[in-house]
Write a protein that holds these residues in place. Sequence first.
Motif, short mmCIF file in Angstrom:
data_model
loop_
_atom_site.label_atom_id
_atom_site.label_comp_id
_atom_site.label_asym_id
_atom_site.label_seq_id
_atom_site.Cartn_x
_atom_site.Cartn_y
_atom_site.Cartn_z
N UNK A 80 0.85 -1.19 0.00
CA UNK A 80 0.00 0.00 0.00
C UNK A 80 0.89 1.25 0.00
N UNK A 81 0.82 2.08 -1.05
CA UNK A 81 1.72 3.24 -1.14
C UNK A 81 1.45 4.32 -0.09
N UNK A 82 0.28 4.24 0.58
CA UNK A 82 -0.05 5.24 1.59
C UNK A 82 0.57 4.93 2.95
N UNK A 83 0.96 3.69 3.19
CA UNK A 83 1.44 3.29 4.53
C UNK A 83 2.87 3.80 4.74
N UNK A 84 3.04 4.57 5.81
CA UNK A 84 4.36 5.10 6.18
C UNK A 84 4.97 4.35 7.35
N UNK A 85 4.12 3.88 8.26
CA UNK A 85 4.55 3.18 9.47
C UNK A 85 3.88 1.82 9.49
N UNK A 86 4.65 0.77 9.72
CA UNK A 86 4.10 -0.58 9.79
C UNK A 86 4.04 -1.04 11.24
N UNK A 87 2.85 -1.45 11.67
CA UNK A 87 2.63 -1.94 13.03
C UNK A 87 2.39 -3.45 12.95
N UNK A 88 3.31 -4.23 13.51
CA UNK A 88 3.29 -5.69 13.35
C UNK A 88 2.81 -6.35 14.63
N UNK A 89 1.84 -7.23 14.52
CA UNK A 89 1.36 -8.01 15.66
C UNK A 89 1.09 -9.44 15.20
N UNK A 90 2.19 -10.16 14.95
CA UNK A 90 2.11 -11.57 14.54
C UNK A 90 2.98 -12.37 15.50
N UNK A 91 2.84 -13.70 15.54
CA UNK A 91 3.67 -14.52 16.42
C UNK A 91 5.16 -14.32 16.16
N UNK A 92 5.98 -14.47 17.20
CA UNK A 92 7.41 -14.16 17.05
C UNK A 92 8.14 -15.02 16.04
N UNK A 93 7.71 -16.25 15.83
CA UNK A 93 8.40 -17.08 14.85
C UNK A 93 8.04 -16.69 13.43
#
Length: 370
Positions: A80-93
């Motif tokens: 997505x060209x609009x996204x400047x900051x990525x917020x990740x909430x997935x399992x650590x592996x």
Amino acid sequence: MSSSPELALNYRPMLPRCKDWRIGCVGTGFIMRDCHLVAYRNAGFNPIAIASRNPTTAREVAALHNIPTVHDTIEALLANPEVEILDVAVPPDAQPALIRRAVEIGKGRLRGILAQKPLAMTVADAKELVKRCTDAGIVLAVNQNMRFDQSVRAAKDVLNRGWLGEVVLATIDMRAVPHWMPWAEGLPSLSTFVMSIHHLDTFRYWFGTPDRVLASTRPDPRTKFPHRDGINLYILEYNSGVRASSWDDVWAGPCKEGVAGDIGIKWRIEGIDGLMQGTIGWPKYPARTPSTLEFSTKREGMTTFLRPQWDDVWFPDAFVGTMAQLLVAVENGTEPEISGEDNIETIALCAAVFAAATEHRVTTVDEFLA
């Protein structure tokens, strides 16, 4: 908080000047749905897009939090060209592969990534992710959110002011039952990298990285899937003389099986010139229960405990701070308070605790950093 000068401790995060940074969110589990997005709404941050492995869940969470764009795939959100900051909430592996792909797709556009703790399950993977983000000009921060628990942060301010003098002993006594997510069953470590990491990182936040580690562990009687580290006991030794220890009791007795329980987390720091102690309100979630702190110091002529108070709570309010520290770093061209580089040492400390407990030996953080 009280307006009394001696109680005006620094426990809230620094906020960015601009709150309109366009945030893309990956993951729709509890931590994103009930913590990240609630905190961001309260702070006035700007999540614009969301995606998860389950598009139906993503649409439900987007509707709940008024997020305008839902992507059917995580790959589409990363592009997505609009996204400047990525917020990740997935399992650590699963996180390292996602961050690698985000850097590949977002290089030249993506300004920052907020990763979950731990950044990776190994020091080698964490170092590689830090280098990738640095080479791509992307600021990498880690969501070690206990550092933004109000009592933990206020305690750091007391330490910074020198009111306790030379620190002698610090302890955390946890008797609480985490809710293990399904993905935890597949990890090589259960408690150390999922629960104890909070306390280990807090000790690092307060005192720095220790020089030696002693530890013991045993399985949690309540958790039925195979695991090696359940109830964790560990001692951190510092060459300065500080000793820090935690009892991470994730069983807390048969309190879920009909016996009266005593659930809670207490912490205490003793110095030559003062004493500070408190509680962590998280075990009572979803009830809003603020953490507490009380301290007394002979440097200020105190003969009683001072007890600052606040209405904020760890879950979800601390998650304002973890995103804010990334946005401030992006704005100012500085390192985040909890950078990917910093989290490498927390991962190495977790590895040292796990090895000390399972191999029955004294370990050092340096051997795992190497």
